[in-house]
Design a protein around this motif. Structure first.
Motif, PDB file in Angstrom:
ATOM      1  N   ILE A  11      21.657  72.815  14.167  1.00 58.89           N
ATOM      2  CA  ILE A  11      21.944  71.761  13.192  1.00 58.89           C
ATOM      3  C   ILE A  11      20.754  71.682  12.244  1.00 58.89           C
ATOM      4  CG2 ILE A  11      22.346  69.290  12.877  1.00 58.89           C
ATOM      5  CD1 ILE A  11      23.623  69.228  15.644  1.00 58.89           C
ATOM      6  N   ALA A  12      20.928  72.217  11.038  1.00 55.71           N
ATOM      7  CA  ALA A  12      19.849  72.213  10.047  1.00 55.71           C
ATOM      8  C   ALA A  12      20.427  72.521   8.679  1.00 55.71           C
ATOM      9  CB  ALA A  12      18.780  73.244  10.392  1.00 55.71           C
ATOM     10  N   ILE A  13      19.894  71.885   7.650  1.00 53.13           N
ATOM     11  CA  ILE A  13      20.206  72.196   6.264  1.00 53.13           C
ATOM     12  C   ILE A  13      19.020  72.978   5.702  1.00 53.13           C
ATOM     13  CG2 ILE A  13      20.576  71.257   3.941  1.00 53.13           C
ATOM     14  CD1 ILE A  13      22.020  68.891   5.282  1.00 53.13           C
ATOM     15  N   GLY A  24      23.264  57.287  10.237  1.00 54.57           N
ATOM     16  CA  GLY A  24      22.979  58.259   9.183  1.00 54.57           C
ATOM     17  C   GLY A  24      23.500  59.644   9.456  1.00 54.57           C
ATOM     18  N   GLY A  25      24.221  59.838  10.563  1.00 51.05           N
ATOM     19  CA  GLY A  25      24.769  61.149  10.868  1.00 51.05           C
ATOM     20  C   GLY A  25      23.826  61.994  11.700  1.00 51.05           C
ATOM     21  N   ARG A  26      23.860  63.312  11.499  1.00 44.72           N
ATOM     22  CA  ARG A  26      23.014  64.231  12.248  1.00 44.72           C
ATOM     23  C   ARG A  26      21.572  64.176  11.730  1.00 44.72           C
ATOM     24  NH1 ARG A  26      25.386  69.804  10.886  1.00 44.72           N
ATOM     25  NH2 ARG A  26      25.007  68.862   8.846  1.00 44.72           N
ATOM     26  N   GLY A  27      20.673  64.788  12.477  1.00 39.96           N
ATOM     27  CA  GLY A  27      19.286  64.846  12.042  1.00 39.96           C
ATOM     28  C   GLY A  27      19.119  65.554  10.714  1.00 39.96           C
ATOM     29  N   ALA A  28      20.018  66.494  10.396  1.00 41.17           N
ATOM     30  CA  ALA A  28      19.942  67.219   9.128  1.00 41.17           C
ATOM     31  C   ALA A  28      20.172  66.290   7.945  1.00 41.17           C
ATOM     32  CB  ALA A  28      20.959  68.363   9.120  1.00 41.17           C
ATOM     33  N   GLU A  29      21.206  65.447   8.036  1.00 45.61           N
ATOM     34  CA  GLU A  29      21.478  64.512   6.938  1.00 45.61           C
ATOM     35  C   GLU A  29      20.336  63.508   6.775  1.00 45.61           C
ATOM     36  OE1 GLU A  29      24.458  66.398   8.479  1.00 45.61           O
ATOM     37  OE2 GLU A  29      24.916  64.385   9.231  1.00 45.61           O
ATOM     38  N   VAL A  30      19.850  63.015   7.903  1.00 45.68           N
ATOM     39  CA  VAL A  30      18.762  62.041   7.874  1.00 45.68           C
ATOM     40  C   VAL A  30      17.520  62.639   7.232  1.00 45.68           C
ATOM     41  CG1 VAL A  30      17.217  60.642   9.303  1.00 45.68           C
ATOM     42  CG2 VAL A  30      19.652  60.782   9.873  1.00 45.68           C
ATOM     43  N   ALA A  31      17.276  63.936   7.468  1.00 40.58           N
ATOM     44  CA  ALA A  31      16.068  64.585   6.954  1.00 40.58           C
ATOM     45  C   ALA A  31      16.108  64.828   5.449  1.00 40.58           C
ATOM     46  CB  ALA A  31      15.845  65.908   7.691  1.00 40.58           C
ATOM     47  N   ASP A  76      13.879  72.518  16.134  1.00 40.39           N
ATOM     48  CA  ASP A  76      15.143  73.138  16.531  1.00 40.39           C
ATOM     49  C   ASP A  76      16.047  72.117  17.207  1.00 40.39           C
ATOM     50  OD1 ASP A  76      14.074  75.458  15.575  1.00 40.39           O
ATOM     51  OD2 ASP A  76      13.712  76.371  17.524  1.00 40.39           O
ATOM     52  N   ILE A  77      17.204  71.868  16.615  1.00 40.68           N
ATOM     53  CA  ILE A  77      18.213  70.982  17.183  1.00 40.68           C
ATOM     54  C   ILE A  77      19.518  71.759  17.261  1.00 40.68           C
ATOM     55  CG2 ILE A  77      19.500  68.823  16.933  1.00 40.68           C
ATOM     56  CD1 ILE A  77      17.201  67.724  15.292  1.00 40.68           C
ATOM     57  N   TYR A  78      20.142  71.748  18.423  1.00 46.20           N
ATOM     58  CA  TYR A  78      21.380  72.491  18.624  1.00 46.20           C
ATOM     59  C   TYR A  78      22.459  71.560  19.162  1.00 46.20           C
ATOM     60  CZ  TYR A  78      18.398  76.608  18.164  1.00 46.20           C
ATOM     61  OH  TYR A  78      17.522  77.545  17.698  1.00 46.20           O
ATOM     62  N   ASP A  79      23.719  71.889  18.845  1.00 42.40           N
ATOM     63  CA  ASP A  79      24.808  71.111  19.420  1.00 42.40           C
ATOM     64  C   ASP A  79      25.145  71.658  20.808  1.00 42.40           C
ATOM     65  OD1 ASP A  79      26.411  73.371  19.119  1.00 42.40           O
ATOM     66  OD2 ASP A  79      27.790  72.456  17.675  1.00 42.40           O
ATOM     67  N   ALA A  80      26.150  71.097  21.433  1.00 42.96           N
ATOM     68  CA  ALA A  80      26.484  71.473  22.809  1.00 42.96           C
ATOM     69  C   ALA A  80      26.976  72.906  22.936  1.00 42.96           C
ATOM     70  CB  ALA A  80      27.543  70.513  23.355  1.00 42.96           C
ATOM     71  N   GLY A 135      27.312  72.872  13.390  1.00 41.64           N
ATOM     72  CA  GLY A 135      26.727  72.148  14.516  1.00 41.64           C
ATOM     73  C   GLY A 135      27.202  70.704  14.492  1.00 41.64           C
ATOM     74  N   LEU A 136      28.007  70.331  15.481  1.00 42.63           N
ATOM     75  CA  LEU A 136      28.627  69.011  15.506  1.00 42.63           C
ATOM     76  C   LEU A 136      28.149  68.212  16.705  1.00 42.63           C
ATOM     77  CD1 LEU A 136      32.257  70.176  14.635  1.00 42.63           C
ATOM     78  CD2 LEU A 136      30.495  69.335  13.060  1.00 42.63           C
ATOM     79  N   PRO A 137      27.794  66.948  16.493  1.00 45.76           N
ATOM     80  CA  PRO A 137      27.281  66.130  17.601  1.00 45.76           C
ATOM     81  C   PRO A 137      28.396  65.634  18.509  1.00 45.76           C
ATOM     82  CG  PRO A 137      27.433  64.796  15.625  1.00 45.76           C
ATOM     83  CD  PRO A 137      27.820  66.208  15.213  1.00 45.76           C
ATOM     84  N   ASP A 138      28.055  65.390  19.767  1.00 45.35           N
ATOM     85  CA  ASP A 138      29.022  64.757  20.670  1.00 45.35           C
ATOM     86  C   ASP A 138      29.204  63.288  20.305  1.00 45.35           C
ATOM     87  OD1 ASP A 138      29.488  67.078  22.108  1.00 45.35           O
ATOM     88  OD2 ASP A 138      27.861  66.671  23.522  1.00 45.35           O
TER      89      ASP A 138
END
Length: 251
Positions: free
Chosen positions: A247-249, A72-79, A238-242, A64-67
């Motif tokens: 996007i989750a660890i 801090g990057g994606r929500g997964a890394e931040v979490a 739930d977070i999804y890319d385009a 899952g890659l952000p636009d």
């Protein structure tokens, strides 16, 4: 895809880590007392072919890659970073999809600067992972059936979970070199989690290093937790890319 992966066995799970030879794979049978199987495959798709096809795969690679990349990057890394204490530097910030698509480092940095807030270049360590990130991304986008079977994990978050939600006390690497004491600490935790000492002390398959093998074992332990309904995603929402990739660890 021209070839569909064979039907999965729900009693089999696998942990996968990138390695010089391709992908280090550790497969666990959830039923019975058969020992784990360790192998190296050249392509990620190969994990789903052969006589032992896992139903759940936990892989140490961003999915899952952000636009656009935020702080801090994606929500997964931040979490997950706050969970790891001194080990949080092992979680790198994933840049934008367009930056990951670049095959030239300078171009990747230029695109990353234009697609991040605040502007941020790409580290050399992250850039070297881009081919494997693109490999998994293309596979999951082409085969939606695999999206439910393949989960992103991170070894240090896996060890945090296996260690009673405590970060590991010793680093796995020091200045880019493997730290033997750190690997021993992780092997001891894996043994306490069900891996035999004989399995953990074996020489890694050709194409993989000792830390690749240990990390793949940790990923396999989380794959087992996912299959048993014991794992949870970070972040929980739930977070999804385009392209519809979550996007989750998981841990």
């Amino acid at each position: 895809m021209t070839d569909e992966p064979p039907a999965a066995r729900p009693s089999l799970v696998a942990g996968v880590d990138g390695c010089p030879g391709g992908w280090m794979v550790v497969t666990i049978r959830l039923e019975g007392d058969a020992p784990p199987i360790a192998r190296v495959v050249p392509q990620f798709l190969d994990v789903f072919f052969g006589s032992e096809v896992p139903g759940i795969v936990a892989v140490d690679m961003p999915i899952g890659l952000p636009d656009r990349a935020g702080i801090g990057g994606r929500g997964a890394e931040v979490a997950v970073r706050p969970l790891l204490g001194e080990r949080q530097s092992s979680v790198f910030s994933v840049p934008s999809r367009s930056a990951v698509a670049c095959e030239d480092y300078r171009e990747a940095c230029r695109v990353a600067l234009a697609t991040s807030d605040p502007p941020r270049k790409v580290s050399k360590q992250a850039f070297h992972l881009f081919p494997k990130i693109r490999e998994i991304d293309a596979l999951l986008r082409a085969d939606t059936g695999l999206q439910e079977r393949v989960h992103e994990v991170h070894p240090e978050v896996a060890f945090w979970r296996l260690n009673g939600e405590r970060a590991m006390s010793l680093p796995k690497k020091i200045k880019g070199s493997v730290n033997p004491a750190g690997l021993d600490e992780r092997r001891q935790l894996l043994e306490a989690s069900g891996f035999s000492s004989d399995f953990l002390s074996q020489k890694p398959p050709r194409g993989a290093a000792g830390d690749d093998f240990v990390d793949a074992c940790a990923c396999a332990a989380i794959a087992s937790r996912i299959a048993r309904g014991l794992a949870r995603p970070f972040p929980q929402e739930d977070i999804y890319d385009a392209h519809g990739l979550r996007i989750a660890i998981w841990a």
